[in-house]
Design a protein around this motif. Sequence first.
Motif, PDB file in Angstrom:
ATOM      1  N   GLY A  23      -6.142   3.951 -11.939  1.00  0.00           N
ATOM      2  CA  GLY A  23      -5.325   4.815 -11.091  1.00  0.00           C
ATOM      3  C   GLY A  23      -3.849   4.479 -11.157  1.00  0.00           C
ATOM      4  O   GLY A  23      -2.992   5.364 -11.037  1.00  0.00           O
ATOM      5  N   GLN A  24      -3.546   3.202 -11.396  1.00  0.00           N
ATOM      6  CA  GLN A  24      -2.148   2.776 -11.482  1.00  0.00           C
ATOM      7  C   GLN A  24      -1.384   3.492 -12.589  1.00  0.00           C
ATOM      8  O   GLN A  24      -0.165   3.647 -12.521  1.00  0.00           O
ATOM      9  N   LEU A  25      -2.106   3.965 -13.625  1.00  0.00           N
ATOM     10  CA  LEU A  25      -1.462   4.641 -14.748  1.00  0.00           C
ATOM     11  C   LEU A  25      -1.038   6.067 -14.399  1.00  0.00           C
ATOM     12  O   LEU A  25      -0.158   6.629 -15.062  1.00  0.00           O
ATOM     13  N   ILE A  26      -1.688   6.643 -13.388  1.00  0.00           N
ATOM     14  CA  ILE A  26      -1.392   8.034 -13.015  1.00  0.00           C
ATOM     15  C   ILE A  26      -1.240   8.147 -11.500  1.00  0.00           C
ATOM     16  O   ILE A  26      -1.611   9.149 -10.893  1.00  0.00           O
ATOM     17  N   ALA A  27      -0.706   7.100 -10.880  1.00  0.00           N
ATOM     18  CA  ALA A  27      -0.604   7.068  -9.417  1.00  0.00           C
ATOM     19  C   ALA A  27       0.172   8.260  -8.877  1.00  0.00           C
ATOM     20  O   ALA A  27      -0.176   8.818  -7.830  1.00  0.00           O
ATOM     21  N   ALA A  52      -4.295  -1.356  -6.272  1.00  0.00           N
ATOM     22  CA  ALA A  52      -4.234  -0.811  -4.913  1.00  0.00           C
ATOM     23  C   ALA A  52      -2.794  -0.716  -4.420  1.00  0.00           C
ATOM     24  O   ALA A  52      -2.393   0.283  -3.801  1.00  0.00           O
ATOM     25  N   SER A  53      -2.000  -1.743  -4.720  1.00  0.00           N
ATOM     26  CA  SER A  53      -0.602  -1.754  -4.290  1.00  0.00           C
ATOM     27  C   SER A  53       0.190  -0.631  -4.948  1.00  0.00           C
ATOM     28  O   SER A  53       0.974   0.070  -4.286  1.00  0.00           O
ATOM     29  N   ASN A  83       2.859   4.635  -4.241  1.00  0.00           N
ATOM     30  CA  ASN A  83       3.086   6.015  -4.683  1.00  0.00           C
ATOM     31  C   ASN A  83       2.606   7.052  -3.671  1.00  0.00           C
ATOM     32  O   ASN A  83       2.689   8.247  -3.929  1.00  0.00           O
ATOM     33  N   GLY A  84       2.101   6.578  -2.534  1.00  0.00           N
ATOM     34  CA  GLY A  84       1.712   7.506  -1.467  1.00  0.00           C
ATOM     35  C   GLY A  84       0.260   7.932  -1.485  1.00  0.00           C
ATOM     36  O   GLY A  84      -0.104   8.896  -0.803  1.00  0.00           O
ATOM     37  N   VAL A  85      -0.592   7.217  -2.234  1.00  0.00           N
ATOM     38  CA  VAL A  85      -2.011   7.535  -2.279  1.00  0.00           C
ATOM     39  C   VAL A  85      -2.718   6.828  -1.129  1.00  0.00           C
ATOM     40  O   VAL A  85      -2.501   5.630  -0.906  1.00  0.00           O
ATOM     41  N   LYS A  86      -3.568   7.544  -0.398  1.00  0.00           N
ATOM     42  CA  LYS A  86      -4.385   6.899   0.629  1.00  0.00           C
ATOM     43  C   LYS A  86      -5.452   6.068  -0.065  1.00  0.00           C
ATOM     44  O   LYS A  86      -6.174   6.576  -0.925  1.00  0.00           O
ATOM     45  N   ILE A  87      -5.572   4.806   0.308  1.00  0.00           N
ATOM     46  CA  ILE A  87      -6.509   3.909  -0.360  1.00  0.00           C
ATOM     47  C   ILE A  87      -7.350   3.159   0.661  1.00  0.00           C
ATOM     48  O   ILE A  87      -6.974   3.016   1.825  1.00  0.00           O
TER      49      ILE A  87
END
Length: 389
Positions: A253-257, A289-290, A295-299
Amino acid sequence: MLIYNAEIHTMSDRGVIPCGWIETEDGKIKAMESGAPKDIPDGSINAEGGMLLPGFIDAHTHLGIIEDSLDFEGDDCNESTDPFTPQMRAIDGINPFDRCFEEARSRGITAVASSPGSANACGGEIAAIKTYGRRIDDMLIKSCGIKFALGENPKNVYNGREETPITRMAITALIREGLYKARRYVHDMGSYYSDSENYDPPEYDIKCEALMPLLDRKVKAFFHCHRADDICTALRISKEFGLDPVIIHGTEGQLIADIIAEENVPVICGPLICDRCKPEMRGLELKNASVLHENGVKICICTDHTVIPIQYLPLSAQAAVKGGLDLGEALKTLTIAPAEILGIDETTGSLTEGKDADIQLYRKGANPLDLMSEPVLVMVDGNICRREI
């Protein structure tokens, strides 16, 4: 039950109550205020300045559906005789007497989502449950979604049999076919109900019936996917059918956050404290996760129990802190954030009057995420499951 002299972390808009009390009654939070209570009935608990929190929630597990210490006899997670099984319900495979429920409670985990596995393109219905009880029907909070899986897992299972699906194209085609059939089924049912004289009801289809709440957005679509391209496939399918998606794992997910944030789709991150045990997890990094959060994603954080034993959920969040996540945000990833993602935040996930009395207490100065920390009090629906104070 009255608990007083506590540092209350509500995980709600009320924030932290530095010295307060909380009262429970009939399994619910009755009242909560700062300062000292007017009356302290016999049997009340003096928290001695300790940290009071909502119970932790693990948003992705196979708790009870893959039993501890058992192989095939206790593994009811994957009905891998058919690659598309939305009609399977996790609740029908969960054994609440599995010892891992007790291990969950001992670490302050009061609710989990227990899910079918990822062998199939569609595995079945996910159950959000409490970790206390003897009958799963009484432990059920709600059926919160349908489990889909993209990528390596279905490919591996069916490639060995030389059956469909063995490619990402085929996995996605199966999901698309099932959703199209269900959408047509809904249409035909609607025609029958609106004009039963001129239309016959469609022949009963248990798979389509299982998918109807998904198409109505009454439940969510949970997509197992690690790779960034599979995450994008999940977003594409969701747009095509108007689904309410959640990404499980989201290792890359970090690649397309930024893309995930733009689509406003939450990610259940984990497992974190494990090796890169298969090719799809080669991008595993503690910072994932960070980066998503920034980037504003709910995790939220998960163990994927039995991959990581359920009692190491707090340690998994601590690992995310090591990867750059703020400690306060890490606590949210185990409380209100998973409750919101699972759609159970009306009853649990924060300390609020009227919500379930799912509560845990730590001694003063303890870090709830630390490996050596354990709660001295755990309550599920007001039932005291652990007490050392």
